[in-house]
Scaffold this motif. Structure first.
Motif, PDB file in Angstrom:
ATOM      1  N   GLU A   1       3.169   0.305 -15.358  1.00 53.02           N
ATOM      2  CA  GLU A   1       2.743  -1.099 -15.459  1.00 53.02           C
ATOM      3  C   GLU A   1       2.808  -1.783 -14.097  1.00 53.02           C
ATOM      4  N   HIS A   2       3.874  -1.512 -13.345  1.00 48.98           N
ATOM      5  CA  HIS A   2       4.015  -2.168 -12.045  1.00 48.98           C
ATOM      6  C   HIS A   2       2.988  -1.648 -11.038  1.00 48.98           C
ATOM      7  N   LEU A   3       2.497  -0.445 -11.248  1.00 42.76           N
ATOM      8  CA  LEU A   3       1.431   0.076 -10.398  1.00 42.76           C
ATOM      9  C   LEU A   3       0.184  -0.812 -10.515  1.00 42.76           C
TER      10      LEU A   3
ATOM     11  N   LEU B   1       7.181   8.071  -8.914  1.00 39.87           N
ATOM     12  CA  LEU B   1       8.354   7.596  -9.649  1.00 39.87           C
ATOM     13  C   LEU B   1       8.112   7.690 -11.154  1.00 39.87           C
ATOM     14  N   ALA B   2       6.909   7.285 -11.577  1.00 43.17           N
ATOM     15  CA  ALA B   2       6.565   7.336 -13.002  1.00 43.17           C
ATOM     16  C   ALA B   2       6.612   8.774 -13.519  1.00 43.17           C
ATOM     17  N   LYS B   3       6.106   9.698 -12.712  1.00 42.40           N
ATOM     18  CA  LYS B   3       6.085  11.112 -13.112  1.00 42.40           C
ATOM     19  C   LYS B   3       7.493  11.683 -13.205  1.00 42.40           C
ATOM     20  N   SER B   4       8.379  11.237 -12.322  1.00 44.46           N
ATOM     21  CA  SER B   4       9.739  11.788 -12.269  1.00 44.46           C
ATOM     22  C   SER B   4      10.688  11.172 -13.288  1.00 44.46           C
ATOM     23  N   ALA B   5      10.393   9.958 -13.749  1.00 49.36           N
ATOM     24  CA  ALA B   5      11.269   9.311 -14.741  1.00 49.36           C
ATOM     25  C   ALA B   5      11.206  10.079 -16.049  1.00 49.36           C
ATOM     26  N   THR B   6      12.351  10.202 -16.717  1.00 46.80           N
ATOM     27  CA  THR B   6      12.364  10.921 -17.998  1.00 46.80           C
ATOM     28  C   THR B   6      12.317   9.971 -19.185  1.00 46.80           C
TER      29      THR B   6
ATOM     30  N   LEU C   1       4.623   4.743  -6.435  1.00 46.87           N
ATOM     31  CA  LEU C   1       4.876   4.449  -7.861  1.00 46.87           C
ATOM     32  C   LEU C   1       4.440   5.571  -8.818  1.00 46.87           C
ATOM     33  N   PRO C   2       3.288   6.208  -8.617  1.00 51.97           N
ATOM     34  CA  PRO C   2       2.936   7.306  -9.527  1.00 51.97           C
ATOM     35  C   PRO C   2       3.958   8.438  -9.515  1.00 51.97           C
TER      36      PRO C   2
ATOM     37  N   ASN D   1       0.820  -1.212   0.000  1.00 51.37           N
ATOM     38  CA  ASN D   1       0.000   0.000   0.000  1.00 51.37           C
ATOM     39  C   ASN D   1       0.855   1.263   0.000  1.00 51.37           C
ATOM     40  N   GLN D   2       2.003   1.203   0.663  1.00 50.85           N
ATOM     41  CA  GLN D   2       2.945   2.329   0.585  1.00 50.85           C
ATOM     42  C   GLN D   2       3.452   2.487  -0.846  1.00 50.85           C
ATOM     43  N   LEU D   3       3.703   1.360  -1.471  1.00 51.69           N
ATOM     44  CA  LEU D   3       4.226   1.374  -2.846  1.00 51.69           C
ATOM     45  C   LEU D   3       3.195   1.927  -3.829  1.00 51.69           C
ATOM     46  N   LEU D   4       1.922   1.629  -3.584  1.00 52.63           N
ATOM     47  CA  LEU D   4       0.858   2.160  -4.444  1.00 52.63           C
ATOM     48  C   LEU D   4       0.883   3.681  -4.489  1.00 52.63           C
TER      49      LEU D   4
END
Length: 198
Positions: A46-48, A31-36, A28-29, A22-25
């Motif tokens: 996908e992992h979300l 991390l996805a937003k920050s990745a270039t 993850l968004p 639940n912490q990871l949920l």
């Protein structure tokens, strides 16, 4: 909670994983937003979705146990996510930040694989065959996610991060033959022998 039996430990570890997922949920968004790199954004997104299914599986297991999944905070996941937040606050080359995000994500995957491997084994010993199958499914997914991150790191992200570093060094060392490949130092006798700490 008192750990008086393997069943007690099994439930305790499941609660820890439930909180971790639940912490990871929530993480993850971000991390996805920050990745270039688009490939990395896609991997986190996908992992979300996979993580949501993993939470549902854990809820199935708790329903069968007639026990609440709540009541424990996973301090390890909290720490791993904090490390990820530190990376998000760093300035630097986008490719290098992406490489750092993969390193953080793989620490998370390895932690989860260890946790799911333990509870899967406990479920088997306790005779919870349905739970064992569900936990194995999640364990397989975590392993697959780790492999995807490794492949992405080795074929795209780390190479781009290394190129970014090389461009900076090349600019500084143009007059000093900076294009020559650097020879790694030889290991001396002082390096520890593999397997010496058993």
């Amino acid at each position: 909670m008192s750990l008086d039996s393997l069943h007690d430990l099994y439930v305790d570890e499941l609660k820890d994983l439930y909180n971790a997922e639940n912490q990871l949920l929530k993480a993850l968004p971000k991390l996805a937003k920050s990745a270039t790199a688009p490939e990395l954004k896609a991997a986190f997104t996908e992992h979300l979705e996979v993580t949501r299914k993993q939470v549902e599986r854990l809820e199935q297991i708790f329903t069968a146990l007639e026990t609440s999944p709540k009541g424990k905070k996973c301090k390890a996941m909290e720490g791993l996510i904090e490390e990820g937040k530190d990376v998000l606050e760093e300035d630097g080359e986008p490719a290098v930040i992406d490489a750092a995000l993969i390193a953080c994500a793989q620490r998370v995957e390895h932690y989860e694989m260890a946790g799911y491997g333990c509870v899967r084994t406990f479920a088997k010993l306790l005779g919870y065959e349905d739970a064992e199958a569900l936990l194995q499914e999640t364990l397989d997914e975590e392993g697959e996610a780790d492999k995807k991150l490794t492949e992405l790191a080795e074929t795209v992200i780390n190479l781009e991060a290394n190129d970014a570093e090389g461009e900076e060094e090349g600019d500084e060392d143009d007059d000093e033959g900076g294009d020559e490949p650097e020879v790694p130092p030889k290991r001396g006798k002082t390096s520890p022998k593999a397997g010496s700490k058993k």
